[in-house]
Write a protein that holds these residues in place. Sequence first.
Motif, PDB file in Angstrom:
ATOM      1  N   THR A 241    -121.897  -2.881 -70.478  1.00 45.60           N
ATOM      2  CA  THR A 241    -121.932  -3.960 -69.486  1.00 45.60           C
ATOM      3  C   THR A 241    -123.166  -3.819 -68.597  1.00 45.60           C
ATOM      4  N   ILE A 242    -123.425  -2.605 -68.148  1.00 44.76           N
ATOM      5  CA  ILE A 242    -124.609  -2.382 -67.301  1.00 44.76           C
ATOM      6  C   ILE A 242    -125.879  -2.688 -68.094  1.00 44.76           C
ATOM      7  N   MET A 243    -125.892  -2.263 -69.364  1.00 43.98           N
ATOM      8  CA  MET A 243    -127.069  -2.522 -70.199  1.00 43.98           C
ATOM      9  C   MET A 243    -127.323  -4.033 -70.317  1.00 43.98           C
ATOM     10  N   VAL A 244    -126.250  -4.794 -70.523  1.00 44.03           N
ATOM     11  CA  VAL A 244    -126.414  -6.243 -70.685  1.00 44.03           C
ATOM     12  C   VAL A 244    -126.882  -6.881 -69.378  1.00 44.03           C
ATOM     13  N   MET A 245    -126.329  -6.406 -68.272  1.00 42.58           N
ATOM     14  CA  MET A 245    -126.698  -7.026 -66.991  1.00 42.58           C
ATOM     15  C   MET A 245    -128.105  -6.650 -66.557  1.00 42.58           C
ATOM     16  N   THR A 246    -128.660  -5.628 -67.191  1.00 37.37           N
ATOM     17  CA  THR A 246    -130.030  -5.237 -66.842  1.00 37.37           C
ATOM     18  C   THR A 246    -130.994  -5.457 -68.008  1.00 37.37           C
TER      19      THR A 246
END
Lengths: 314, 445
Positions: A241-246
């Motif tokens: 999720t963090i990877m996608v949001m960044t």
Amino acid sequence: MSSVFVQPSAPYRPPSRWQAFRRVLKEHWQDYLFISPFFILFAVFFAYPIFWALQLSFQKWDGVTDPTWVGLDNYRFVLRDPITRQMFYNTFRFLILIVPLGIMLPLVLGVLLNLSFLRFRGIFRTLIFIPTVSSLVGIGIVWKLLFGAANGWLNAVLSHVGLGPYKWLKDAHLAQVPIVTLALWGSIGFTTLIVLGGLQAIDEDIYDAAKIDGASPFSQFWQITLPLLRPIVVFLLITTTIMVMTLFSQPYIVTEGGPSNQPLTPLLHIYRIGVGSTGAARIGDASALTFILSIVMITVVVMQFLITRRRESD
Amino acid sequence: MKNTRVSRRRMLASSAGLGAAAMIGGRGALAAPSSPARRPRSEFQEEITLDVFVHANHPFDMIKPIYEAMYPNVTLNMMEQNDVAILRAALAAGEGVPDIFWPEIEMVQELGKTGILLDVTDIVEANADVLSPGKTAECFIPSTDKYAAFPGDIATVGLYYRQDKLDEAGVTIPDSWTWDEFLEAGKQIKEATGAASLVIPSGGTSTSAHLFTFLLCQLGGAITNADGTEITFDNDLGIQAMEQAARLYQADIHIDEEPFEENYFAEIAAGNVAITPQAVWYRGFGIAPNAIDEQGGLGQWRTALLPSAGEGSLRTANLGGAAIASTTYTEHPEEVKNFMTLAMATMEGAEAGGQWGIQPPYLPYLESDTWTSVRDEAFGEFSFNSVWTQAVAEYPATWYKQPVYLEALTTIGAGIIPLLDGSTDITEGLTAMGDQVREINTRYQ
């Protein structure tokens, strides 16, 4: 009757915090000296920029003239800006596409690479880890060639079976494909490694016991492997999720945020307006957007964490 | 508050300084003395080094030996660096700022308003008679009433076309024609040869808006007014330009590729492009490298002025073109101004830049045989530069590139396709884009 006279002594006064701190410092100064580089670097390169960015989010600054205080104006502007809505919508779409695949694919690959009868396991494990150590920029350029419309390799292959050519990089819907695949490709090595680590931590005796009880391989996976991998799955959920949001490099290299801003991600937009690559630098707006993104990310991750923890306790 | 400012400036200064030092160090090791016939340095002259931010393989490299021969006490330190982010970081820090750099006009306008750019009004006015008025106007800052940069290359726009493809289709480009006549010719060419006459990328990037901006520029319109306080591209001229662009788009005579990327270059090389409206610099950028054989049109390429967009229309437009600028941080303003004048307002400098491939603003050069006699294998014996000289005469002084310019193009590009394909009403769509850019423009006021 005798009495004992006790001389009242001075009441005990615990050392003040400052005194305690000084005493601890005096006793352990060498220890603090050795860990101080981290705190100095953290303060200079993390804490200070964060607080400065927070300050800038309330200022109008082009990087050249003196900043002026504008209160919440930057936040008001970026929240009203249609591009902000567009980029969060894009991120939501990427979350739906990437997160499930980013968890399922490493699970499948991890289980396959953990099969004891699989030959050349070491080679396969090495191959699957190659994306992690590859330059995303270089691979991004390869992706661009792969998905090119006129001379793209993928279209060339598809043309042999009578399909295409498709405008992978130009069509607003199709442009998600190269970005999603590149994001998954880039992360698959690391996530598979995490799953493999989790699988190898499961005691073989449990599987042996299950086999004696007549459990099928599917049943073993469903009843033993998956429940015991739950912490790994939660970890993958949060990190993906963090990877996608960044996401930044993938849309930047492959489509530069186009077509029609459809793959525009928050970081790419922040970069554009902060650096001024598509106009003058709007550092205040970029800072405000950064904090809004941070709040959204923290909220999403905390919610995921709470939901998964509640399920675990149930 | 003051302490905070000092420390962050110091921090930026350190970063920029370190970066600049690394680059200077790197360049120092690589730079080889190249200036021929240097004059002996006078004992009394101060040794001066000017840091120059340039693109790789830049015309400044060709001007450097001429300048250093003329001013032997000055060394140009060519730092192959023209990244906007690094320049902005250096400006923010006030350290590591180059003495000379090559900004786009919207950056000149943005920084010029702040007063950080070196005032070059004296040398611009002294050379006004020999410089292109349109290009000179781009360097003028209305709010300060000064010139903040020296005119650089002129990016006139015209048609590149292949004579063999047009002959095959029986099409002749007349001296004067309209875009509607162009449209019919494009259909004829496509039918006869299968080749395209336009490039309109549907990717929604700023290049998707290029055709619209050419038409708007031809009609005398602009993205903003002169000082950038008003957004004007959605006015009547904008609607007229968009309607013409939509007719051209719907004629289906275009290739849907980015004009500055490999896929379109491949189309040129494959002979799928008969006409393409591009800037003067596109010869070296897209045509010559891809017209390497008969299929790519070796020796068959020609240039022409744009078709007319309507009554009073210009026959050219504006696509890019930078300027030479310095900042108030420079310690050698006179030497900087000498460089600017030599590079863009003398026959020697203009010739060096022209050889590299730019169109300098120095009118005597643009009217000289030296300019018009330049030949390129892709064009055979055709004097393509003669067409650009005609275009310079019509180069507009009213195509304003204010700080919001690029964001406006990005916004228009992102939303233009539904207007071009007719799925959105042009007036409504253009007004919506205009309102969006107006909101953004408030950030630049």
